[in-house]
Design a protein around this motif. Structure first.
Motif, short mmCIF file in Angstrom:
data_model
loop_
_atom_site.label_atom_id
_atom_site.label_comp_id
_atom_site.label_asym_id
_atom_site.label_seq_id
_atom_site.Cartn_x
_atom_site.Cartn_y
_atom_site.Cartn_z
N PRO A 93 124.63 -33.43 112.67
CA PRO A 93 125.80 -33.17 113.50
C PRO A 93 125.78 -31.77 114.11
CG PRO A 93 126.43 -34.16 111.42
CD PRO A 93 124.97 -33.87 111.32
N GLN A 94 125.18 -30.83 113.41
CA GLN A 94 125.03 -29.50 113.97
C GLN A 94 123.56 -29.13 113.98
OE1 GLN A 94 126.47 -26.15 111.86
NE2 GLN A 94 127.03 -25.05 113.70
N ALA A 95 123.13 -28.52 115.08
CA ALA A 95 121.69 -28.27 115.25
C ALA A 95 121.17 -27.18 114.33
CB ALA A 95 121.39 -27.92 116.71
N ASN A 96 121.99 -26.17 114.04
CA ASN A 96 121.51 -25.06 113.22
C ASN A 96 121.33 -25.49 111.78
OD1 ASN A 96 123.24 -24.13 115.46
ND2 ASN A 96 122.43 -22.15 114.86
N VAL A 97 120.29 -25.00 111.13
CA VAL A 97 120.10 -25.24 109.70
C VAL A 97 120.22 -23.93 108.94
CG1 VAL A 97 118.49 -26.04 107.94
CG2 VAL A 97 118.64 -27.23 110.10
N ILE A 98 119.41 -22.97 109.30
CA ILE A 98 119.46 -21.67 108.64
C ILE A 98 118.88 -20.63 109.58
CG2 ILE A 98 117.24 -21.95 107.45
CD1 ILE A 98 118.50 -20.50 105.03
N SER A 99 119.42 -19.42 109.51
CA SER A 99 118.87 -18.29 110.25
C SER A 99 118.66 -17.17 109.26
CB SER A 99 119.81 -17.83 111.35
OG SER A 99 119.93 -18.83 112.33
N VAL A 100 117.44 -16.70 109.18
CA VAL A 100 117.10 -15.70 108.18
C VAL A 100 116.63 -14.44 108.89
CG1 VAL A 100 115.42 -15.15 106.39
CG2 VAL A 100 116.50 -17.37 106.42
N LYS A 101 117.11 -13.30 108.40
CA LYS A 101 116.62 -12.02 108.95
C LYS A 101 115.71 -11.38 107.91
CE LYS A 101 120.48 -10.92 111.92
NZ LYS A 101 121.75 -10.20 111.92
N TYR A 138 110.42 -34.69 125.04
CA TYR A 138 111.59 -35.05 125.83
C TYR A 138 112.64 -35.77 125.01
CZ TYR A 138 109.23 -39.58 126.16
OH TYR A 138 108.61 -40.77 125.86
N ALA A 139 112.27 -36.25 123.82
CA ALA A 139 113.24 -36.96 122.98
C ALA A 139 114.20 -36.01 122.30
CB ALA A 139 112.51 -37.78 121.93
N THR A 140 113.91 -34.73 122.34
CA THR A 140 114.75 -33.74 121.68
C THR A 140 116.14 -33.72 122.31
OG1 THR A 140 112.78 -32.44 121.41
CG2 THR A 140 114.86 -31.34 121.01
N PRO A 141 117.18 -33.94 121.51
CA PRO A 141 118.53 -33.94 122.10
C PRO A 141 118.93 -32.57 122.63
CG PRO A 141 118.51 -35.08 120.01
CD PRO A 141 117.19 -34.40 120.14
N GLU A 142 119.88 -32.63 123.56
CA GLU A 142 120.30 -31.42 124.25
C GLU A 142 120.87 -30.35 123.32
OE1 GLU A 142 120.11 -30.03 127.27
OE2 GLU A 142 118.62 -31.60 127.47
N ALA A 143 121.59 -30.81 122.29
CA ALA A 143 122.26 -29.84 121.42
C ALA A 143 121.26 -28.90 120.78
CB ALA A 143 123.04 -30.57 120.33
N MET A 144 120.14 -29.46 120.35
CA MET A 144 119.14 -28.60 119.73
C MET A 144 118.52 -27.68 120.77
SD MET A 144 115.90 -29.52 117.34
CE MET A 144 114.80 -30.21 118.54
N LYS A 145 118.28 -28.21 121.95
CA LYS A 145 117.69 -27.38 123.00
C LYS A 145 118.57 -26.18 123.30
CE LYS A 145 114.80 -30.43 125.79
NZ LYS A 145 114.81 -31.24 127.01
N SER A 146 119.89 -26.43 123.40
CA SER A 146 120.75 -25.31 123.77
C SER A 146 120.85 -24.31 122.61
CB SER A 146 122.13 -25.81 124.19
OG SER A 146 122.82 -26.32 123.09
N ALA A 147 120.83 -24.82 121.37
CA ALA A 147 120.87 -23.91 120.23
C ALA A 147 119.62 -23.04 120.19
CB ALA A 147 120.99 -24.70 118.93
N PHE A 188 116.07 -25.46 113.17
CA PHE A 188 116.99 -26.37 113.87
C PHE A 188 116.60 -27.82 113.60
CE2 PHE A 188 116.45 -22.55 116.41
CZ PHE A 188 117.76 -22.12 116.52
N THR A 189 117.59 -28.71 113.69
CA THR A 189 117.31 -30.14 113.64
C THR A 189 117.85 -30.79 114.89
OG1 THR A 189 119.40 -30.71 112.61
CG2 THR A 189 117.58 -30.18 111.14
N GLU A 190 117.35 -31.99 115.19
CA GLU A 190 117.80 -32.62 116.43
C GLU A 190 118.88 -33.66 116.21
OE1 GLU A 190 114.51 -34.58 118.24
OE2 GLU A 190 114.29 -35.99 116.60
N LYS A 191 119.00 -34.22 115.02
CA LYS A 191 119.95 -35.32 114.85
C LYS A 191 121.06 -35.05 113.84
CE LYS A 191 117.20 -39.23 116.31
NZ LYS A 191 116.47 -40.37 115.78
#
Lengths: 137, 107
Positions: free
Chosen positions: A90-98, A25-34, A85-88
């Protein structure tokens, strides 16, 4: 929010950054939505992904990070993508790899920035459309 | 501005072998969240995508964000299927593009 022993020790030591286990539950909303944007409400199968991060780092500007997924990587059963993704930050995304079946091995490494003591999440998307999440500990 | 790249691909591999590819590119990866000493925000300047093609076929693709450290370092794997060329391409903000390539002999 509970403060774990490790968090306290890291703060006392002036270490700046440690990855502490926190309840979900400590996970901030931004990460959840990402995360939701990527995974939606798809089926989740736990326990195939391994996220490799040092438990304690001196400098959050470059932290070596590895993500390994246990998959045969055949034409029928392979890892389609890995998202981190990270929770804290400024931006939740870190990397997306295909990836594809030609990758042979779902194992990537990179260096990331971590703004604070926090939890990092890796989610891999399998070829059958299911998702495997994992959390740093 | 040409950026320096460093590519590590094994020169030789057996057919079907899983090989590791390491890539590094010099880039500031300015997040856009920082401010200079006058309080002005420093505009974002990052590499947003990285792709690798093996004899023309795309084998790896990554979207990078501000959380990737300066001088992005990415390691991944592929199956050595035939002799040929790996082409690496980075693209980023302000029209940044950089290409590099590496050859492999598969026996």
């Amino acid at each position: 929010m509970t403060v774990s022993r490790r968090t306290v020790l890291a703060a006392i030591g002036g270490a700046g950054l440690a990855l502490a286990v926190r309840p979900a539950y400590a996970t901030p909303e931004a990460m959840k939505s990402a995360v939701r944007q990527i995974a939606g409400e798809a089926a989740v199968k736990p326990g195939k992904v391994k996220l490799d991060l040092p438990p304690l780092v001196e400098n959050g500007n470059t932290v070596a990070m590895g993500v390994m997924v246990d998959s045969p990587m055949t034409a029928k059963d392979y890892v389609k993508a890995i998202h981190v993704f990270t929770e804290k930050n400024p931006q939740a995304n870190v990397i997306s790899v295909k990836l594809g079946p030609r990758a042979g091995k779902a194992d990537i490494q990179t260096r990331v920035r971590l703004a604070d003591t926090q939890q990092v999440i890796a989610i891999c998307e399998m070829s059958d459309g299911s998702f495997c999440p994992t959390r740093s500990t | 501005m040409a950026a320096r790249t460093l590519i590590n691909v094994p020169q030789k591999a057996k057919r079907g072998e899983v090989i590791q590819i390491k890539t590094l590119i010099s880039h500031i990866m300015e997040t856009g969240f920082r401010h200079d000493n006058m309080g002005r925000s420093i505009p974002r300047d990052i590499i947003t995508s990285f792709t690798c093609t093996y004899n023309g076929e795309k084998i790896f693709e990554a979207a990078l964000y501000q959380a990737i450290a300066t001088n992005p370092f990415v390691t991944f794997h592929t199956v050595a299927v035939e002799s040929g060329t790996f082409t690496f391409q980075w693209t980023g903000d302000n029209g940044f593009t950089q290409e590099a390539s590496a050859k492999i002999t598969v026996g």
